[in-house]
Design a protein around this motif. Sequence first.
Motif, PDB file in Angstrom:
ATOM      1  N   GLN A   1      68.652  -4.342  62.498  1.00 56.29           N
ATOM      2  CA  GLN A   1      67.917  -3.834  63.679  1.00 56.29           C
ATOM      3  C   GLN A   1      67.482  -2.122  63.482  1.00 56.29           C
ATOM      4  O   GLN A   1      66.902  -1.804  64.086  1.00 56.29           O
ATOM      5  CB  GLN A   1      68.582  -4.044  64.790  1.00 56.29           C
TER       6      GLN A   1
ATOM      7  N   SER B   1      63.742  -8.410  62.546  1.00 57.59           N
ATOM      8  CA  SER B   1      65.315  -8.720  61.828  1.00 57.59           C
ATOM      9  C   SER B   1      65.282 -10.046  61.706  1.00 57.59           C
ATOM     10  O   SER B   1      65.876 -10.480  60.497  1.00 57.59           O
ATOM     11  CB  SER B   1      65.706  -8.213  63.263  1.00 57.59           C
TER      12      SER B   1
ATOM     13  N   ALA C   1      62.267  -5.192  65.681  1.00 56.85           N
ATOM     14  CA  ALA C   1      63.949  -4.821  65.689  1.00 56.85           C
ATOM     15  C   ALA C   1      64.587  -5.958  66.289  1.00 56.85           C
ATOM     16  O   ALA C   1      65.860  -6.441  66.047  1.00 56.85           O
ATOM     17  CB  ALA C   1      64.590  -3.401  65.984  1.00 56.85           C
TER      18      ALA C   1
END
Length: 300
Positions: free
Chosen positions: A122, A162, A222
């Motif tokens: 992330q 992610s 993220a």
Amino acid sequence: MRLVFMGSPAFAVPALRALHAAGHQLAAVYCQRPKPAGRGQRMTRCAVHQAADELGLPVRTPRRLRGNIEEADHLRSLDLDYGVVVAYGLILPEAILDLPRFGYLNIHASLLPRWRGAAPIQAAILAGDTETGITIMQMDAGLDTGPALFAERTPIGPDDTSATLHDRLSVMGGRMILRALSGEWPRTPQPAGGTYAPKLSKADSVIDWSRPAGEIKRRIRAFTPWPGTETRLGGAALKIIAADIVDVAGEPGVVLDDHFTIACGEHALRLTRIRQAGGATMDGSAFLRGHAVPIGTKLG
């Protein structure tokens, strides 16, 4: 090699399966204890626990290792060559680190010393990094500070989340740990300094529309799939799954047009995929067909 494997989430499963398929002797698998999950809060085994059970491997789930004499004695009795650690979730004290003949190797999802800590995937997307990778390192008592054996790189594309990086890096880690165990590698001390990726919480999901559109979009990428990014619309939570940057301006958080374009501190974001609490993911345009969101509505 005679090994102990320590890991918990799905990210660690490809490495466990690769070691098993390669014929390494997995004397024990350590992972987090089953926890309540889902609407029914049923006790659920972590991903590594489930995979280890499928492979017929012995599993141990201690609450802690620091000061745990029983587990230290058990690990000592296994006569280990190496330990392999992948996102285990417990701190390994020096008394445990010293037990395998050749120590512990860690599969870490960043190009160390960049992004030590709990959320390196992330953090790399949030920072706008153009590449990341896997580092195989020899563990020491510090936080991801041990000497590195080697690393492999992978680009971070503009649409990577992610979730996509997680899957790519987990497969890389499984392949790389076999390489690490196949021969002798120099241990290269990490440079001084380094950056840290702190553990995420649900509070990180809230969007601050006063931030630039590019930063918010990186945040959306993220935090997919967890903890997600969300805002409030008419008092209800609205999760943002995907958005495009639009070169327009306005008061941050305000709906600018009938295409679900939201003004940010710099430029704007057009919401292309969203989900209401308890609902299905849908296109932003489909959401607008079923919900009145007048121009000038403020989110946040």
